[in-house]
Motif scaffolding. Structure first.
Motif, short mmCIF file in Angstrom:
data_model
loop_
_atom_site.label_atom_id
_atom_site.label_comp_id
_atom_site.label_asym_id
_atom_site.label_seq_id
_atom_site.Cartn_x
_atom_site.Cartn_y
_atom_site.Cartn_z
N ASN A 185 50.25 -29.64 50.11
CA ASN A 185 51.04 -28.51 50.46
C ASN A 185 52.91 -28.53 51.16
O ASN A 185 53.45 -27.92 50.81
N TRP A 186 52.68 -29.64 51.81
CA TRP A 186 53.94 -30.34 52.47
C TRP A 186 55.01 -29.92 51.34
O TRP A 186 55.93 -29.48 51.33
N THR A 187 54.54 -30.90 49.79
CA THR A 187 55.48 -30.62 48.89
C THR A 187 56.11 -29.75 48.17
O THR A 187 57.05 -29.31 47.69
N LEU A 188 54.67 -28.82 48.19
CA LEU A 188 54.81 -27.13 47.09
C LEU A 188 55.41 -26.97 48.04
O LEU A 188 56.57 -26.18 48.21
N SER A 189 56.02 -26.72 49.39
CA SER A 189 56.58 -26.16 50.10
C SER A 189 58.09 -26.02 49.86
O SER A 189 58.83 -25.08 50.27
N VAL A 190 58.60 -27.64 49.76
CA VAL A 190 59.67 -27.74 49.86
C VAL A 190 60.42 -27.74 47.96
O VAL A 190 61.06 -28.14 47.68
N GLY A 192 55.16 -50.44 72.17
CA GLY A 192 56.15 -49.83 71.82
C GLY A 192 57.32 -50.02 70.80
O GLY A 192 57.70 -48.63 70.64
N LEU A 193 57.24 -51.11 69.98
CA LEU A 193 57.72 -50.69 68.73
C LEU A 193 57.78 -49.74 67.76
O LEU A 193 57.81 -48.73 67.33
N THR A 194 55.81 -49.84 67.75
CA THR A 194 55.35 -48.51 66.26
C THR A 194 55.37 -46.98 67.83
O THR A 194 56.21 -46.19 66.35
N ALA A 195 55.87 -47.30 68.97
CA ALA A 195 56.00 -45.78 69.00
C ALA A 195 57.20 -45.19 68.61
O ALA A 195 57.41 -43.77 67.94
N GLY A 196 58.30 -46.40 68.63
CA GLY A 196 59.65 -45.58 68.30
C GLY A 196 59.86 -45.33 66.84
O GLY A 196 60.77 -44.54 66.58
N THR A 197 59.13 -46.43 65.94
CA THR A 197 59.28 -45.35 64.57
C THR A 197 58.32 -44.31 64.27
O THR A 197 58.86 -44.16 63.28
N LEU A 198 56.83 -44.24 64.89
CA LEU A 198 56.95 -43.11 64.62
C LEU A 198 58.20 -41.50 64.63
O LEU A 198 57.58 -41.04 64.72
N LEU A 199 58.54 -41.95 66.20
CA LEU A 199 59.64 -40.94 66.34
C LEU A 199 60.91 -41.34 64.80
O LEU A 199 61.26 -39.78 64.85
N ALA A 200 61.19 -42.38 64.57
CA ALA A 200 62.73 -42.66 63.41
C ALA A 200 61.76 -41.50 62.33
O ALA A 200 62.65 -41.05 61.69
N MET A 201 60.45 -41.88 61.52
CA MET A 201 60.56 -41.59 61.06
C MET A 201 59.73 -40.00 61.16
O MET A 201 59.72 -39.23 59.94
N ALA A 202 59.68 -39.75 61.93
CA ALA A 202 59.40 -37.73 62.47
C ALA A 202 60.83 -37.36 62.40
O ALA A 202 60.92 -35.69 61.09
N VAL A 203 61.94 -37.87 62.63
CA VAL A 203 63.31 -37.25 62.21
C VAL A 203 63.54 -36.82 60.63
O VAL A 203 63.87 -36.69 60.41
N MET A 204 63.77 -38.34 60.30
CA MET A 204 63.56 -38.81 58.45
C MET A 204 62.86 -37.70 57.87
O MET A 204 63.20 -37.08 56.55
N ARG A 205 61.32 -37.28 57.79
CA ARG A 205 60.57 -36.75 57.31
C ARG A 205 61.36 -35.24 57.42
O ARG A 205 61.34 -34.11 56.38
N GLU A 206 61.59 -34.97 58.42
CA GLU A 206 62.38 -32.98 59.31
C GLU A 206 63.53 -33.01 57.74
O GLU A 206 64.27 -32.41 57.24
N TYR A 207 64.25 -34.79 57.52
CA TYR A 207 65.28 -34.39 56.56
C TYR A 207 65.49 -34.52 55.60
O TYR A 207 66.07 -33.83 54.59
N VAL A 208 64.43 -34.72 55.28
CA VAL A 208 63.21 -34.88 54.18
C VAL A 208 63.01 -33.66 53.67
O VAL A 208 63.61 -33.10 52.18
N ARG A 209 62.16 -32.65 54.07
CA ARG A 209 62.35 -31.21 54.26
C ARG A 209 63.52 -30.21 54.11
O ARG A 209 64.12 -29.74 53.38
N TYR A 210 64.66 -30.74 54.89
CA TYR A 210 66.12 -30.00 54.92
C TYR A 210 66.54 -30.24 53.49
O TYR A 210 67.24 -29.62 53.11
N GLY A 211 66.44 -31.45 53.30
CA GLY A 211 67.49 -32.13 52.12
C GLY A 211 67.23 -31.19 50.72
O GLY A 211 67.60 -30.93 49.66
N TYR A 212 65.27 -30.87 50.30
CA TYR A 212 64.60 -30.43 49.19
C TYR A 212 64.94 -29.03 49.22
O TYR A 212 65.38 -28.75 48.51
N VAL A 213 65.21 -28.29 50.53
CA VAL A 213 65.66 -26.99 50.37
C VAL A 213 66.67 -26.17 50.58
O VAL A 213 67.33 -25.18 50.56
N ARG A 214 67.65 -26.96 51.17
CA ARG A 214 69.16 -27.18 51.91
C ARG A 214 69.94 -26.10 51.45
O ARG A 214 71.01 -25.14 51.39
#
Length: 351
Positions: free
Chosen positions: A150-155, A284-306
């Protein structure tokens, strides 16, 4: 009709879109922690059950935790789902209609998996245990695939013209290049986080009783090897992104590039601490990684539909009180979740 003409007009928002973007990212990280333990824990429990005779009883230990993880994952997933609908609802609703037959099946499938995990935690025959955890794991993996689809189809609204040949909601985005690397990256990442969660539980138990029950070593083994696999899958996902979207992470956008750099370095650091059996630095490092990847995920969405839409185009119809009420409720909810986790961790003086 051109498929792009099928994109609906978005609704107005009560406050500036940036509030919802931050809340979406934060609540998604909270959801993904529980979701990863749920999905990854089910995979680990299935492997332990199939191996049989595993000491310590990893499958039994996970069996007592997995039903709770489903409850937390589902409840923590409500907020990010609502926020993504606020910002990109006109994309997500459209893609959901295209695959509606499978999308509507998620709730009943999740209920079946939930009950299977509850039955698994009880005293049942070996064959029944394998059937229960196997069924639950396959269902959860399938649900994860439906979300990724669904997420790939939405963008990719240029594919929405498929509605006219799949009007019954039976379209699958199987020819999308990012579908499989994105899905596998999510699954392997879930196994890594679940393994690290096991190790963290074991370390806490060591501090209380002097015996971690083998959870630390077993959990860190899953964590380090799954993290290594996730790095490879993440690179695959990056390389198959549409070229203009990939360039966002290669200097095209400073925030996206910083998130990519931070995520990569944090993941490598977590991998190193994993091999060194350092549980809390890995957490601690994994928590930081998850946050960074969440930001990247939003930029993937933004990039596809901008090319068709950006959130700053949303019309604002000011209703600040609704945001204040949500933030207050959110704070109370986080406190309640923390309190429930503490109760669960101390139940019977066991974790």
């Amino acid at each position: 009709m051109h498929p792009i003409d099928l994109i609906p007009v978005p609704d107005a928002v009560p406050v500036a879109w940036g509030w919802f973007q931050v809340l979406l990212t934060v609540t998604f990280v909270l959801h993904v922690i529980f979701m990863n333990f749920m999905l990854g824990g089910a995979v680990i429990a299935l492997v332990a059950t199939l191996r049989g005779g595993t000491r310590p009883d990893i499958a039994g230990w996970l069996g007592g935790k997995l039903p709770f993880s489903v409850a937390f994952a589902v409840n923590a997933g409500v907020a990010p789902l609502l926020f993504v609908q606020v910002l990109y609802g006109h994309f997500v609703y459209s893609s959901s209609i295209l695959m509606a037959a499978a999308w509507f099946a998620i709730i009943p499938l999740l209920i079946v998996a939930y009950y299977a995990l509850y039955a698994f935690r009880g005293r049942t025959a070996p064959g029944a245990r394998t059937l229960l955890i196997g069924s639950a794991t396959l269902i959860l993996l399938f649900i994860g695939f439906l979300f990724t689809n669904n997420w790939t189809l939405s963008v990719t609204p240029e594919k929405w013209g498929a509605y006219f040949t799949h009007a019954g909601g039976t379209f699958w985005n199987l020819d999308e290049p990012t579908l499989w690397p994105r899905y596998l990256h999510m699954v392997v990442g879930a196994v890594a986080v679940a393994g690290l969660g096991m190790a963290a539980f074991g370390r806490v138990r060591e501090g209380r009783t002097g015996d971690g029950g083998g959870l630390v070593g077993h959990g860190m083994a899953w964590f380090k090897w799954a993290t290594l696999g996730q790095l490879a899958l993440g690179l695959w996902w990056l390389l198959v992104l549409r070229s203009d979207v990939m360039k966002l992470f290669m200097g095209g956008n400073p925030v996206a590039t910083a998130a990519f750099g931070a995520g990569f370095l944090l993941a490598v650091g977590a991998l190193l601490t994993g091999f060194l059996q350092k549980v809390w630095p890995s957490v601690g490092l994994t928590a930081g990684t998850l946050l960074a990847m969440a930001v990247m995920r939003e930029y993937v969405r933004y990039g596809y539909v901008r090319a068709h839409f950006t959130p700053d185009q949303l019309r604002v119809d000011p209703q600040v009180s609704s945001l204040v009420l949500f933030l207050a409720t959110f704070a109370v909810g986080i406190g309640c979740i923390w309190y429930m986790l503490r109760l669960a961790a101390h139940a019977g003086k066991e974790v």
